[in-house]
Write an enzyme that holds these catalytic residues in place. Structure first.
Site: not given
Length: 288
Positions: A127, A169, A179
């Site tokens: 992330e 993603h 994203d």
């Protein structure tokens, strides 16, 4: 000089501010990070075992898509949220590990790539702190991208992840996700050996396939995307799922124009990527 020194000091202070540790995990036992460049461990309880002892051979990059880092860490680390990631890369370049690489973090959700539909079991989730499209979508700082590159290079070496299996993603879940988005500098990563990339073909006028078209050409186009790995039907109708996959491809590999139309530039870029893959990397359509 004094003004410049003050600015530098403020920047350093901001970069080194204490990380927010959610109250629910403050007392959890930490673990030794897998990456030597991870500066902190904030353990998340949101993980499980990899199915069939599957060893990860993919990296999936995300943005956090939240207004601030505090909210992102809380979301990824608090029990009950049902989401997590192995790593979080902050805007100042610090790297936090939340789940051991040996475990199955819950980052990809319902997703698919190259014949696999349990992406969480075969991947490492990273992330990247960025507010995302819903909150203004700022540029990714250079310091942060340098940290992402260093982190991914280490994972690739440890886990023998091939470059073409470093994905976004949106690649593995094109119907749901955008994203890390069109501002993410995939070309910079590829220049450092992270990810698969070719120079996008220029956008020019010409014939294109688009939503609603039904033809053998659509079926051939769909088969080409499926060979690269995208979850796309091959029935010859340019439907919504096809448009979503084409849009995700453009967001990653041809960000100059993102419209879900399979124009000459999109198809030339796709075929150049296919031609530069290792011989055993493409997914046979009839194997799905």
């Amino acid at each position: 000089m004094a003004s410049g020194s003050s600015t530098s000091a403020n920047a350093d202070s901001k970069r080194q501010r204490a990380l927010p540790v959610p109250r629910a995990v403050a007392d959890l036992t930490t673990f030794t990070p897998d990456s030597s460049i991870a500066s902190d461990v904030i353990p998340s309880m949101n993980f499980g075992e990899r199915a069939n002892n599957r060893q990860p051979d993919m990296i999936v990059l995300h943005y956090t898509g939240m207004p601030d880092v505090e909210g992102a860490i809380t979301q990824l680390c608090t029990p009950g949220t049902e989401v997590s990631a192995h790593y979080i890369v902050l805007e100042d370049g610090r790297i936090v590990q939340c789940v051991p690489e040996s475990k199955r973090a819950w980052h990809a959700g319902v997703s698919f790539w190259a014949g696999e539909d349990d992406i969480n079991s075969c991947s490492i989730g990273v992330e990247i702190v960025n507010r995302g499209h819903d909150w203004g979508y700022p540029d990714f700082p250079l310091r942060q991208i340098a940290a992402v590159i260093a982190l991914c290079r280490g994972i690739m070496l440890r886990r023998k992840v091939p470059s073409h299996r470093v994905l976004g993603h949106s690649d593995v879940a094109p119907a749901r996700k955008k994203d890390p988005g069109e501002k993410f500098p995939w070309h910079s990563l590829a220049n450092s050996g992270v990810g698969h990339w070719v120079q996008p073909a220029p956008v020019v006028r010409g014939d294109a396939l688009m939503l609603g078209a039904i033809s053998d050409d659509v079926a051939k186009m769909q088969a080409a995307f499926a060979r690269y790995g995208y979850n796309i039907p091959t029935h010859g109708k340019y439907d919504g799922a096809t448009m979503e996959a084409v849009t995700a491809f453009q967001r990653h590999f041809r960000p100059e124009r993102i419209d879900g139309i399979a124009d000459r530039s999109t198809m030339a870029t796709l075929h150049a990527l296919l031609a530069s893959l290792p011989q055993d990397a493409t997914t046979a359509t009839d194997a799905r």
